[in-house]
Scaffold this motif. Structure first.
Motif, mmCIF file in Angstrom:
data_model
loop_
_atom_site.group_PDB
_atom_site.id
_atom_site.type_symbol
_atom_site.label_atom_id
_atom_site.label_comp_id
_atom_site.label_asym_id
_atom_site.label_seq_id
_atom_site.Cartn_x
_atom_site.Cartn_y
_atom_site.Cartn_z
ATOM 1 N N PRO A 129 -9.486 11.965 -6.122
ATOM 2 C CA PRO A 129 -9.902 13.380 -6.164
ATOM 3 C C PRO A 129 -10.135 13.991 -4.792
ATOM 4 N N TYR A 130 -10.603 13.173 -3.841
ATOM 5 C CA TYR A 130 -10.886 13.734 -2.509
ATOM 6 C C TYR A 130 -9.605 14.051 -1.737
ATOM 7 N N LEU A 131 -8.450 13.585 -2.229
ATOM 8 C CA LEU A 131 -7.188 13.986 -1.599
ATOM 9 C C LEU A 131 -6.513 15.088 -2.417
ATOM 10 N N GLY A 188 -4.538 3.304 4.365
ATOM 11 C CA GLY A 188 -4.407 4.732 4.679
ATOM 12 C C GLY A 188 -3.534 4.919 5.901
ATOM 13 N N ALA A 189 -2.371 4.281 5.856
ATOM 14 C CA ALA A 189 -1.522 4.200 7.057
ATOM 15 C C ALA A 189 -0.752 5.487 7.328
ATOM 16 N N GLY A 190 -0.772 6.422 6.383
ATOM 17 C CA GLY A 190 -0.042 7.674 6.585
ATOM 18 C C GLY A 190 1.442 7.404 6.742
ATOM 19 N N ASP A 224 -0.663 3.668 1.426
ATOM 20 C CA ASP A 224 -1.160 5.039 1.474
ATOM 21 C C ASP A 224 -0.990 5.660 0.091
ATOM 22 N N ALA A 225 -1.747 6.759 -0.124
ATOM 23 C CA ALA A 225 -1.651 7.477 -1.399
ATOM 24 C C ALA A 225 -0.493 8.472 -1.398
ATOM 25 N N SER A 226 0.020 8.812 -0.230
ATOM 26 C CA SER A 226 0.970 9.929 -0.116
ATOM 27 C C SER A 226 2.424 9.483 -0.198
ATOM 28 N N MET A 276 -0.314 3.066 -2.793
ATOM 29 C CA MET A 276 -1.420 2.352 -3.438
ATOM 30 C C MET A 276 -2.734 3.013 -3.047
ATOM 31 N N ASN A 277 -3.662 3.025 -3.985
ATOM 32 C CA ASN A 277 -5.003 3.519 -3.685
ATOM 33 C C ASN A 277 -5.815 2.351 -3.101
ATOM 34 N N ALA A 278 -6.366 2.532 -1.914
ATOM 35 C CA ALA A 278 -7.108 1.456 -1.259
ATOM 36 C C ALA A 278 -8.368 1.066 -2.027
ATOM 37 N N GLU A 279 -8.756 1.889 -2.994
ATOM 38 C CA GLU A 279 -9.938 1.550 -3.808
ATOM 39 C C GLU A 279 -9.623 0.468 -4.832
ATOM 40 N N HIS A 322 -12.897 8.104 7.105
ATOM 41 C CA HIS A 322 -13.582 9.409 7.044
ATOM 42 C C HIS A 322 -12.894 10.364 6.075
ATOM 43 N N GLU A 323 -11.707 10.000 5.589
ATOM 44 C CA GLU A 323 -11.024 10.888 4.645
ATOM 45 C C GLU A 323 -11.152 10.402 3.210
ATOM 46 N N THR A 324 -12.102 9.481 2.979
ATOM 47 C CA THR A 324 -12.305 9.005 1.604
ATOM 48 C C THR A 324 -13.534 9.712 1.023
HETATM 49 C C1 LIG Z 1 -5.977 10.840 8.907
HETATM 50 S S1 LIG Z 1 -4.737 10.049 7.992
HETATM 51 C C2 LIG Z 1 -4.540 8.631 9.018
HETATM 52 C C3 LIG Z 1 -3.176 8.058 8.925
HETATM 53 C C4 LIG Z 1 -2.900 6.853 9.820
HETATM 54 N N1 LIG Z 1 -3.854 5.781 9.627
HETATM 55 C C5 LIG Z 1 -2.816 7.229 11.260
HETATM 56 O O1 LIG Z 1 -3.529 6.623 12.056
HETATM 57 O O2 LIG Z 1 -1.995 8.081 11.617
HETATM 58 C C6 LIG Z 1 -5.564 9.388 6.539
HETATM 59 C C7 LIG Z 1 -4.598 8.821 5.511
HETATM 60 O O3 LIG Z 1 -5.375 8.154 4.522
HETATM 61 C C8 LIG Z 1 -4.718 8.303 3.265
HETATM 62 N N2 LIG Z 1 -5.711 8.008 2.219
HETATM 63 C C9 LIG Z 1 -6.919 8.581 2.024
HETATM 64 N N3 LIG Z 1 -7.567 8.005 0.995
HETATM 65 C C10 LIG Z 1 -6.754 7.017 0.534
HETATM 66 C C11 LIG Z 1 -6.882 6.029 -0.487
HETATM 67 N N4 LIG Z 1 -7.961 5.937 -1.258
HETATM 68 N N5 LIG Z 1 -5.883 5.157 -0.657
HETATM 69 C C12 LIG Z 1 -4.780 5.206 0.113
HETATM 70 N N6 LIG Z 1 -4.600 6.113 1.113
HETATM 71 C C13 LIG Z 1 -5.576 7.016 1.307
HETATM 72 C C14 LIG Z 1 -4.196 9.734 3.304
HETATM 73 O O4 LIG Z 1 -3.150 9.929 2.373
HETATM 74 C C15 LIG Z 1 -3.740 9.832 4.779
HETATM 75 O O5 LIG Z 1 -2.393 9.511 4.919
#
Ligand SMILES: C[S@@+](CC[C@H](N)C(=O)[O-])C[C@H]1O[C@@H](n2cnc3c(N)ncnc32)[C@H](O)[C@@H]1O
Length: 396
Positions: A136-138, A208-210, A231-233, A257-260, A280-282
């Motif tokens: 939900p936070y994304l 959350g590797a983006g 990553d979720a995206s 994959m959701n890291a949770e 910080h984006e969770t």
């Molecule tokens: C600020 S970006 C950082 C990306 C990358 N680590 C970098 O250094 O460029 C945060 C990433 O975390 C991912 N993300 C946030 N919550 C997530 C979750 N629960 N599971 C998987 N990915 C998640 C987002 O989709 C986003 O791509």
């Protein structure tokens, strides 16, 4: 006078799926990156002078005491014109960066998608999950003002938001992340190799590797390792897998994959669990689910490290906490302040790191661009220091 200008945007490495920009778009990125440097090095220090000379003394005169927390200070600073100028400029440069990148990448969205699709054809390194549900936070946040954020594809296999992110991060960082925007990954890989020369991880997980900016340096530093970038995206993973292929890196799997909930990975199956600017984006509950999952998938004797801005500890002034907290209120980073109020030691305990094996360090940045900037200047540059704050530890 040394103006400490950032490098020019065209020094970014143009890989095969990197979007193209016309003259005016390149000029706009360069202008914004220079403006950001000016805001950080000239306007931000002036804001501090206004605080020292005006805001704090007026508060003391009215209340008979100084600030007791950053929220009181925030309330007082909202009325200070120099702070208003700094905050408005930061917000505007962020919005302008997003719009510049967005206009260019939407214009070429179908070409980009085709290039990415071509590179990803028969690419077993891209593993997507049909009907993936975004946390939900994304789902409801346009993180750092990127319209549609990580989650949005405007058509099937669209990667335009990932291309926007790839091209625009330079502007916000003033080129401090290097020509492939991978300064964090390079710094941590270098530090780990230097500090722990006998550590030879076979399986590395980047949470959350983006699009993999900071994953690829880990894969290059440990070419014999299998590296998983989760990553979720979907758009970011598609773009990232194609980008890695274009850059000739073959030991990274891009997995949606959701890291949770990383049930697809077995217990203790990774030697190193890394994240860069991810936690910080969770969210408030999510972060504890993630640390528990790290504990589950991390092997005994394994290492977990997390690059984030430093926490708001008692020895950090309320002024610095307040300035650092700007992103939480103005840059669509709703969890920012909550994360920085948590104690990394507690989080890592949940991740399986006992107090005696906890690590909290500043890792020296590595930048392959000439940033023409002194360390002292960068220390003042809130949020973009030349050293990366890292916490984590060993699971013994
Ligand atoms: C600020 S970006 C950082 C990306 C990358 N680590 C970098 O250094 O460029 C945060 C990433 O975390 C991912 N993300 C946030 N919550 C997530 C979750 N629960 N599971 C998987 N990915 C998640 C987002 O989709 C986003 O791509």
């Amino acid at each position: 006078m040394d103006y400490n200008l950032p490098p020019v945007w065209t020094q970014l490495q143009q890989h095969e799926v990197f979007p193209t920009f016309d003259h005016d778009e390149r000029a706009r990125y360069n202008f914004l990156s220079n403006l950001n440097r000016f805001i950080a090095t000239t306007v931000a220090p002036a804001t501090k002078v206004a605080y020292d000379r005006r805001v704090e003394s007026e508060f003391v005169a009215t209340h008979g005491r100084s600030f007791q927390n950053r929220l009181e200070l925030q309330e007082a600073m909202q009325h200070e014109p120099l702070y208003q100028t700094w905050a408005a400029l930061r917000r505007c440069t962020m919005e302008m960066r997003q719009q510049n990148g967005r206009a260019a990448t939407l214009r070429q969205a179908h070409e980009l998608a085709a290039k990415v699709e071509n590179l990803n054809r028969d690419n077993d390194k891209l593993i997507l999950t049909p009907n993936f549900v975004q946390p939900p936070y994304l789902e409801h946040v346009d993180n750092h003002l990127m319209p549609g954020s990580y989650r949005t594809a405007y058509f099937d296999k669209d990667v335009s938001n990932a291309a926007n992110y790839d091209s625009g991060l330079f502007v916000t960082s003033g080129g401090l992340l290097g020509s492939l925007t991978d300064g964090g990954g390079k710094a941590i890989a270098h530090w780990v190799k230097e500090m722990y020369p006998d550590f030879k991880p076979k399986r590395i997980l980047d949470l959350g590797a983006g699009l993999g900016h900071n994953t690829l340096p880990l894969a290059q530093a440990f070419p014999d390792a299998e590296v998983y970038a989760i990553d979720a995206s979907e758009p970011f993973l598609r773009y990232g897998a194609a980008r890695a292929k274009a850059l000739g890196i073959e030991n990274v799997w891009f997995v949606q994959m959701n890291a949770e909930n990383m049930a697809a990975f077995t217990e203790r199956s990774f030697d190193w669990v890394q994240s860069t600017m991810f936690l910080h984006e969770t969210g408030g509950h999510a972060i504890h689910r993630i640390t528990k999952e790290i504990n589950r998938v991390l092997a005994k004797g394994g290492l977990t490290l997390h690059i984030e801005q430093p926490p708001y500890t008692a020895d950090m002034s309320f002024y610095e906490q307040f300035m650092r907290d700007w992103d939480a209120y103005n840059n669509a980073e709703p969890f920012w302040g909550f994360l920085h109020d948590l104690d990394p030691r507690d989080l890592m305990q949940e991740a399986g790191v006992a107090a005696e094996n906890f690590i909290q360090v500043y890792v020296r940045a590595i930048n392959d661009l000439d940033t023409a900037q002194t360390d002292a200047t960068m220390q003042e540059d809130y949020g973009r220091t030349p050293r990366w704050h890292v916490f984590g530890g060993w699971k013994r």
